[in-house]
Design an enzyme around this catalytic site. Sequence first.
Site, PDB file in Angstrom:
ATOM      1  N   SER A 257       0.844  -1.190   0.000  1.00 50.48           N
ATOM      2  CA  SER A 257       0.000   0.000   0.000  1.00 50.48           C
ATOM      3  C   SER A 257       0.884   1.246   0.000  1.00 50.48           C
ATOM      4  CB  SER A 257      -0.973  -0.034   1.172  1.00 50.48           C
ATOM      5  OG  SER A 257      -2.005   0.917   1.017  1.00 50.48           O
TER       6      SER A 257
ATOM      7  N   LYS B 148       4.401   2.080  -2.131  1.00 51.03           N
ATOM      8  CA  LYS B 148       4.812   3.309  -2.819  1.00 51.03           C
ATOM      9  C   LYS B 148       6.223   3.686  -2.388  1.00 51.03           C
ATOM     10  CE  LYS B 148       0.095   5.120  -1.986  1.00 51.03           C
ATOM     11  NZ  LYS B 148      -0.707   4.694  -3.125  1.00 51.03           N
TER      12      LYS B 148
ATOM     13  N   HIS C 229      -6.562  -6.319  -0.707  1.00 48.54           N
ATOM     14  CA  HIS C 229      -5.518  -5.323  -0.489  1.00 48.54           C
ATOM     15  C   HIS C 229      -4.540  -5.797   0.588  1.00 48.54           C
ATOM     16  CE1 HIS C 229      -3.727  -1.392  -0.657  1.00 48.54           C
ATOM     17  NE2 HIS C 229      -3.954  -1.168   0.619  1.00 48.54           N
TER      18      HIS C 229
ATOM     19  N   GLN D 151     -13.675   1.196  -6.346  1.00 45.64           N
ATOM     20  CA  GLN D 151     -13.193   2.325  -5.548  1.00 45.64           C
ATOM     21  C   GLN D 151     -11.667   2.333  -5.605  1.00 45.64           C
ATOM     22  OE1 GLN D 151     -14.369   2.208  -1.455  1.00 45.64           O
ATOM     23  NE2 GLN D 151     -12.821   3.685  -0.814  1.00 45.64           N
TER      24      GLN D 151
END
Length: 431
Positions: free
Chosen positions: A250, A254, A381, A290
């Site tokens: 997540s 990054k 996720h 989303q």
Amino acid sequence: MPSRKRAAVIGAIALPWLVAAIPAAPAPAAALTAAAECAPLPSAGKYPTWDKLPKQTTLPDPWLPLAYTTTDSEGGSSPSFASDVMTGKGKNRIQTPEEWYRCRQPEILQMLQEYQYGYYPDHSKETVKATRSGNTVNIEVTAGGKTGKFSATLALPPSSSPAKPAPVVINIGGMTNQPYLQAGIAVVGFDYSRVAADSNAKTGAFWDIYNGRDIGVLTAWAWGFHRVLDALNATVAEIDSSRVGVTGCSRLGKAALAAGLLDARITLTMPMSSGVQGLGPYRYHGLSGQDETLENSKSGAGWWTDKALGTFVGHAENLPYDAHTIAAAIAPRALVIDQGTGDQFTNSKGTSVVVYPAAKLVYSWLGVPDQIAMSVRGGGHCDMSGFNSVLPFVTKILQNQTITKDYDDLGSYGSPMSTTYPWATAVPKAA
């Protein structure tokens, strides 16, 4: 293992391989007698604003230098300018891998620091002191009379020794250690919040030294990865620091992407479920329900990146790059991308069918198609199964293992969405 202590001070000037020495500009043309002159680069803070860049509804051409993308560049007034820029017909495109590595890759690294990450601190002005006690490595970084401190924790495979050092994966946020240890790969973690708070608080080891600079927290966490690697080099003989992976999930994915991008010592970059400001596209962001956009990520966590990126809110299609550009700039070093089909938050489909195939075109053109992989798995996720899904590719890169898993298989997502990168029909013909 029995407790032991080992300390080292790393002389900053003795670290020439660090990407802290990212070129600020291409070499002067006079020094390149047999090579094409590199496109001019703006100075820091003088880059074109969104309104000086054409709106690109498809992924920007990775071979087109920024100087020939701006609307005031040669041909910018032409009615076909934006179309030419998007379809690989722009002027003065990069033509050879040599020109890519000499001109375009340094340009991308500087451009991303300007528009997204903030400028990475000059590591040559830092002194790193590392002290090992058992499986803990304490790290102390000093620059400009200021000091930041944090620590890392080691998990070593039984087979590792100073005589037989193991490759290592450095992670933040945790991962499934045991399969990696069983495969003979060390796992090292550090508390990213001790490096930089996930907020505007400006607390942590990085900000103890660099408070006041316009640098995103993703870059601060990347700096943490790099300083951990310095410390491992100095104090952990059981680890082979020439075989290094970096990972996180997540927002931490990054950060792992930024870490791999900004330090050429990283062998393998492993961003998991990384989304926008990672390997989720700024364009084509509505493919998985989303999802993150530039607008909602900047609104919810504006501190992840620098202030310049915020000026593109509402104008993301004017960005002269996208996630595929970031991925391509890592080449020829390895990159494996993890996404779960049940993850509606980070646009897994966009990463898989838009970003990955576009980036692979550059990897293939550079002659290293086997150094990039896409792991499309079931699950949601930051599902920890992602670490098992990428492990075969990790063993291939870090241990030279032969694998059978097909990392071009996009699973239920099907085929690449080639309409999103129309310049694919105009890939330069490398000699």
